[in-house]
Scaffold this motif. Structure first.
Motif, PDB file in Angstrom:
ATOM      1  N   ASP A   1       2.183   2.991  -7.737  1.00  0.00           N
ATOM      2  CA  ASP A   1       3.288   2.457  -8.529  1.00  0.00           C
ATOM      3  C   ASP A   1       4.539   3.294  -8.304  1.00  0.00           C
ATOM      4  N   CYS A   2       4.610   3.928  -7.138  1.00  0.00           N
ATOM      5  CA  CYS A   2       5.631   4.931  -6.874  1.00  0.00           C
ATOM      6  C   CYS A   2       7.045   4.357  -6.893  1.00  0.00           C
ATOM      7  N   ILE A   3       7.247   3.178  -6.307  1.00  0.00           N
ATOM      8  CA  ILE A   3       8.600   2.630  -6.194  1.00  0.00           C
ATOM      9  C   ILE A   3       9.148   2.255  -7.568  1.00  0.00           C
TER      10      ILE A   3
ATOM     11  N   VAL B   1      -3.113  18.315  -2.364  1.00  0.00           N
ATOM     12  CA  VAL B   1      -2.301  19.520  -2.525  1.00  0.00           C
ATOM     13  C   VAL B   1      -1.428  19.431  -3.773  1.00  0.00           C
ATOM     14  N   VAL B   2      -0.694  18.318  -3.915  1.00  0.00           N
ATOM     15  CA  VAL B   2       0.193  18.164  -5.072  1.00  0.00           C
ATOM     16  C   VAL B   2      -0.577  17.661  -6.288  1.00  0.00           C
ATOM     17  N   GLY B   3      -1.530  16.749  -6.056  1.00  0.00           N
ATOM     18  CA  GLY B   3      -2.285  16.178  -7.167  1.00  0.00           C
ATOM     19  C   GLY B   3      -1.647  14.940  -7.759  1.00  0.00           C
ATOM     20  N   THR B   4      -0.864  14.209  -6.956  1.00  0.00           N
ATOM     21  CA  THR B   4      -0.187  13.010  -7.450  1.00  0.00           C
ATOM     22  C   THR B   4      -0.678  11.772  -6.712  1.00  0.00           C
ATOM     23  N   GLU B   5      -0.655  10.638  -7.397  1.00  0.00           N
ATOM     24  CA  GLU B   5      -0.965   9.349  -6.780  1.00  0.00           C
ATOM     25  C   GLU B   5       0.309   8.612  -6.381  1.00  0.00           C
ATOM     26  N   ASN B   6       1.453   9.250  -6.593  1.00  0.00           N
ATOM     27  CA  ASN B   6       2.734   8.596  -6.322  1.00  0.00           C
ATOM     28  C   ASN B   6       3.115   8.745  -4.854  1.00  0.00           C
ATOM     29  N   ILE B   7       2.547   7.890  -4.021  1.00  0.00           N
ATOM     30  CA  ILE B   7       2.884   7.876  -2.602  1.00  0.00           C
ATOM     31  C   ILE B   7       3.010   6.427  -2.159  1.00  0.00           C
ATOM     32  N   ALA B   8       4.077   6.112  -1.426  1.00  0.00           N
ATOM     33  CA  ALA B   8       4.315   4.718  -1.041  1.00  0.00           C
ATOM     34  C   ALA B   8       5.160   4.649   0.218  1.00  0.00           C
ATOM     35  N   LEU B   9       4.983   3.560   0.961  1.00  0.00           N
ATOM     36  CA  LEU B   9       5.877   3.210   2.058  1.00  0.00           C
ATOM     37  C   LEU B   9       7.087   2.499   1.470  1.00  0.00           C
ATOM     38  N   PHE B  10       8.289   2.894   1.897  1.00  0.00           N
ATOM     39  CA  PHE B  10       9.506   2.218   1.464  1.00  0.00           C
ATOM     40  C   PHE B  10      10.027   1.416   2.650  1.00  0.00           C
ATOM     41  N   ALA B  11       9.677   0.131   2.692  1.00  0.00           N
ATOM     42  CA  ALA B  11      10.059  -0.738   3.813  1.00  0.00           C
ATOM     43  C   ALA B  11      10.311  -2.141   3.280  1.00  0.00           C
TER      44      ALA B  11
END
Length: 595
Positions: A337-339, A125-135
């Motif tokens: 590489d989102c974080i 939907v957005v077209g981004t690869e920037n997705i990550a778990l923050f834990a």
């Protein structure tokens, strides 16, 4: 009155429980009264026990502070208006800066299906690869698990005779996972010769019950774990994977003693006790900033457990319930590489789901990045600092209020089918994503069983590099005037984002305190209740003092369930983009009267 069998969502033990009542309607009757009780089924985990947090779970499900309607710029709005404005704002950022300027951050208050849906939303939907778990508490253990497979390590001989049992514990599971005590305490009070061995720099809640406390230096757990494995391998002449053997051969006993702060004789004695036990259990219970190198502790502890000749159990315990489920779901769809981009302020818009970012880790780069964001939307259970900094806040359902799968441990999946109805106005993260995708011109069908990454690498490459980094970090702590470590309280859960709102924690642990050893108290002429300024490379705060015998030497410990304390641990990212945490050098100064 309707009864619902479920699992407590407050930690990764997922203890079974029974929720009764809670029927919501215009008239308050007996069926509306919500109660939580043990699951007394014959096969119930831990004999149906619940800790203080689990017994008070009704507060989470019906708390008056729950957010139950959306906010837009701090003002109450409708869910339709919030979704419409979110879609418009994300489209504007994408048009101005590209899809790569939008990031999606996930927390543990998501089911595996919702994590899969979030990944599809980001990419399709957005077209981004920037997705990550923050834990930051749990992620290093997951990486260690997937990166190194020690199933080839074989037991060093036949099972010893008798019933003697030994539990080896790294950390403080009696605080983070209180019901674990049901399994560990027989190691102290069971068959003759049984014992519980705890590795920690403090006499924490678990160490207080131990027969043998290997009191290590702050961050010394990895060195002691390496020493235990080295001693067991030398005693039994066991075969170890090449990379692991090379590291243990290179790390001589003088280095292990210097890094860990525990003598060779004490380590070898503990290893001998484990080798002679008919049953061993090894527990790894990390929390934010506790271990100097969590991934190394995990790897050494697992290899040590597999080496034991008796019945054996390896029990890594995660701080939050479904971080592994989310991590493994995202890992199956590729790295991110989102974080790093978040910390470098490269992201102009954020979608934050199932996560109170400022409770998890309010580091300087995080605060700066949030200030510079053009747009942020978040789902939240309670009003908090993340909600305050967001443009749009969506009222979120808890894990007890939405169907789906959670994975609280390696190899364990819990499917919640029959669930509580969400508090009026709250929506699941999955429903929010589906509505948002539709508003942005796409359809996200409900996710089925998501593909998850479970295969482990047989390689032990990288251990020596991690060990070298660990040695450098320990040298820095060794040269510190004072070392700050985290202190965990059983009345709080994980980062405290939920438990700080609860009645029992407001009474027993409402604010952070600084625990100091008698040595430090004498040097600074401190008394109980005095306030001290605590400064580190991460920040500076003022905390009330509690003088304790649970700490020795130049060590202080602060309650880790509060954002102001977590901020004291400076922000560091590894080359792989993983947040690096551990004990930190600190300076104390007594506050003058009147300040």
């Amino acid at each position: 009155m309707k009864e619902l069998k479920g699992n407590c969502p407050l930690c990764s033990l997922a203890c079974p429980l029974v929720v009764a009542g809670g029927e919501r309607g215009p008239i308050f009757g007996k069926d509306a009264l919500l109660s939580v009780d043990w699951d007394r089924s014959a096969d119930s985990k831990f004999g149906g026990s619940l800790c203080a947090r689990g017994n008070a779970l009704a507060e989470l499900l019906s708390h008056p502070k729950r957010i139950n309607y959306p906010f837009m710029l701090g003002e109450r709005t409708t869910i339709a208006a919030a979704v419409s404005e979110t879609a418009k704002s994300l489209a504007d950022v994408k048009a101005a800066h590209g899809a790569g300027s939008i990031g999606v951050l996930l927390g543990e208050n998501l089911t595996n299906e919702e994590a899969s849906l979030a990944a599809r939303f980001a990419r399709e939907v957005v077209g981004t690869e920037n997705i990550a778990l923050f834990a930051p508490d749990d992620a290093p253990l997951f990486r260690a698990h997937l990166a190194r497979d020690f199933s080839g390590v074989k037991p060093a001989g036949p099972k010893p005779a008798g019933e003697r049992a030994v539990s080896l514990v790294f950390g403080d599971p009696f605080s983070e996972h209180p019901c674990t005590a049901k399994n560990i305490l027989p190691g102290r009070y069971g068959a003759r010769g049984s014992e519980t061995i705890v590795v920690s720099p403090d006499t924490n809640h678990t160490a207080w019950f131990s027969n043998r406390h290997l009191r290590c230096k702050p961050g010394g757990e990895a060195a002691v774990a390496a020493g235990l494995l080295k001693a067991a391998a030398e005693k039994t002449k066991a075969e170890l994977p090449a990379g692991l053997k090379q590291l243990l051969d290179k790390a001589d006993w003088s280095e292990i003693e210097r890094l860990g702060g525990v003598s060779k004789d004490a380590i070898a004695g503990a290893a001998q006790s484990m080798l002679g036990a008919a049953k061993t259990a090894v527990y790894v219970s990390n929390i934010f900033g506790r271990f100097g190198a969590p991934a190394l502790v995990y790897s050494f502890a697992e290899a040590l457990s597999r080496l034991m000749p008796g019945e054996r159990e390896f029990v890594p315990q995660f701080v939050q319930q479904n971080t592994w489920g989310v991590y493994s779901t995202l890992a199956a769809s590729g790295a991110s590489d989102c974080i790093r981009k978040l910390a470098d302020a490269e992201l102009r818009a954020l979608v934050i789901l199932g996560l109170d970012l400022f409770s998890a880790y309010p580091a300087g780069p995080i605060e700066k990045a949030m200030r510079e964001k053009r747009f942020t939307v978040t789902t939240q259970i309670f009003w908090n600092q993340t909600a305050e900094r967001a443009n749009i806040v969506i009222p979120a359902a808890t894990l007890m209020e939405k169907p789906g799968t959670v994975s609280p441990a390696f190899g364990e999946d819990i499917v919640r089918a029959d669930v509580m109805k969400p508090v009026a106005g709250c929506v699941s993260d999955g429903d929010f994503l589906a509505m948002l995708a539709r508003e942005m011109g796409s359809e996200l069908a409900p996710a089925g069983a998501p593909k998850r990454l479970a295969n482990r690498s047989a390689s032990t490459d990288g251990l020596s590099v991690e060990w070298s980094e660990y040695v450098s970090a320990q040298k820095e702590i060794a040269g510190a005037e004072i070392a700050l470590i985290p202190w965990s309280e059983a009345v709080h859960a994980a980062d405290g984002s939920a438990s700080r709102n609860f009645h029992w924690s407001e009474i027993t642990c409402p604010d952070a305190v600084l625990m100091v050893s008698e040595e430090i108290a004498a040097g600074l002429r401190l008394s109980k209740g005095d306030r001290v300024d605590v400064s580190t490379a991460g920040g500076e705060i003022v905390l009330p003092v509690e003088i304790t015998k649970r700490l020795a030497g130049k060590i202080v410990a602060a309650t880790i369930h509060f954002p102001a304390v977590r901020k004291l641990f400076p922000w560091r990212l590894s080359a792989a983009g993983e947040i690096v945490l551990g004990p930190v050098a600190a300076k104390l100064s007594r506050q003058r009267a009147g300040y």
